[in-house]
Design an enzyme around this catalytic site. Structure first.
Site, PDB file in Angstrom:
ATOM      1  N   LYS A  37       7.617   6.525  -1.703  1.00 42.50           N
ATOM      2  CA  LYS A  37       7.202   7.701  -2.482  1.00 42.50           C
ATOM      3  C   LYS A  37       8.197   8.868  -2.428  1.00 42.50           C
ATOM      4  O   LYS A  37       8.298   9.626  -3.381  1.00 42.50           O
ATOM      5  CB  LYS A  37       5.819   8.188  -2.023  1.00 42.50           C
ATOM      6  CG  LYS A  37       4.676   7.301  -2.504  1.00 42.50           C
ATOM      7  CD  LYS A  37       3.326   7.916  -2.159  1.00 42.50           C
ATOM      8  CE  LYS A  37       2.192   7.018  -2.603  1.00 42.50           C
ATOM      9  NZ  LYS A  37       0.876   7.596  -2.331  1.00 42.50           N
ATOM     10  N   ASP A  96      -1.639  11.596  -7.168  1.00 46.57           N
ATOM     11  CA  ASP A  96      -2.557  11.570  -6.010  1.00 46.57           C
ATOM     12  C   ASP A  96      -3.296  12.899  -5.887  1.00 46.57           C
ATOM     13  O   ASP A  96      -4.495  12.940  -5.595  1.00 46.57           O
ATOM     14  CB  ASP A  96      -1.782  11.328  -4.709  1.00 46.57           C
ATOM     15  CG  ASP A  96      -1.288   9.898  -4.585  1.00 46.57           C
ATOM     16  OD1 ASP A  96      -1.965   8.986  -5.087  1.00 46.57           O
ATOM     17  OD2 ASP A  96      -0.222   9.688  -3.973  1.00 46.57           O
TER      18      ASP A  96
END
Ligand code: ATR
Length: 275
Positions: free
Chosen positions: A71, A107
């Protein structure tokens, strides 16, 4: 409805390592099918992020979910990064338009939507347990939404770093039981299957009227959530966050609203009705 893969099928996927446990393929393929979009979504298990991103360009893979451990390391490989993802320091979604790759973080928005479904957010107070990537994304969006934030973490150094970055307060885990907060969110893996007997906070920290969210979705009801429910708290598990971060991805990729009910149903069936 698309019934077969053909010469026009667009390719999407999730890139990570490990990735074989991921429920994203199930969720996104159900969403494509439901929406009549000629696309498939596969799991790509790779540690070589650089080659994987090159392949994305070469093979015109239209979109990618990015997961552990890529990420952050994916960021310098992209053409553009959305300001919110840049601030969070993590990209979980790539959109490929004419070989231009743009990174986003869904997210944060996913967590906010799951939380807002259960309780008003703006102006309230929240304790985040943990100081990893998930805590950073959630803390960032909560701060943006006018939440009074407190961070607690097993390792003080990491906790203090995050609380400083988010302009919030740090407390030691032992202080949790003395804190009055509207919302508490667990972002640690404590209580995740198979260690389902563990709880990341002392029972006394959970007070009636609090909203308690666990980002864990397996099990659906962690020890933390069971205890919180017994003590009169409102509870939210990690399923909503997972579905809604996927719904945001779907929207970025297709420009359409995601069929969240179907996405939720297939994931719930896979997780909780296995036998
Ligand atoms: P993610 O990116 O999913 O948030 P991470 O970056 O590995 O994952 O962060 C995990 C968080 O859970 C950290 O805050 C970690 O605490 P430390 O900073 O002390 O490592 C926390 N965590 C993991 N296992 C834990 C445990 N057994 N007890 C308490 N906290 C734990």
């Amino acid at each position: 409805m698309i019934t077969s893969i053909d010469q026009n099928t667009k390719l999407y996927g999730v890139l990570g390592n490990p990735v074989r446990h991921s429920l994203s393929p199930l969720m996104h393929n159900a969403a494509f099918l439901e929406s009549g979009i000629n696309a498939v979504y596969l799991a790509f298990e790779s540690i070589d992020i650089k080659s994987a991103i090159q392949s994305m360009r070469a093979l015109d893979i239209k979109g990618m979910s990015i997961t552990i451990p890529h990420k952050s390391s994916v960021i310098p490989l992209l053409d553009e990064v959305d300001p919110q993802a840049k601030d969070i320091g993590a990209v979980n979604t790539i959109v490929n338009v004419d070989s231009k790759l743009t990174g986003y973080n869904t997210d944060a928005a996913g967590a906010l939507r799951a939380l807002e479904e259960a309780t008003p957010v703006s102006g309230r107070s929240c304790v985040i347990v943990g100081a990893g990537g998930a805590a950073r994304a959630i803390g960032y969006i909560l701060k943006k939404n006018n939440i009074n934030l407190i961070i607690t973490n097993r390792t003080q150094k990491r906790g203090k770093e995050l609380s400083k970055a988010l302009d919030s307060r740090f407390i030691e885990p032992e202080q949790l039981k003395d804190i009055d907060t509207d919302i508490l969110i667990n972002t640690t893996p404590v209580g995740m299957s198979p260690d389902t007997d563990l709880c990341p906070v002392p029972e006394e920290a959970l007070k009636q009227e609090m909203t308690v969210m666990d980002i864990i979705y397996n099990p659906g009801r962690t020890k933390l959530l069971k205890t919180a429910r017994d003590r009169g708290c409102k509870i939210i598990n990690g399923l909503g966050m997972f579905i809604y971060q996927g719904a945001e991805q779907f929207k970025l990729w297709t420009g359409q609203e995601a069929p969240v009910e179907i996405m939720k149903r297939v994931v719930e069936e896979a997780l909780y009705n296995k036998e």
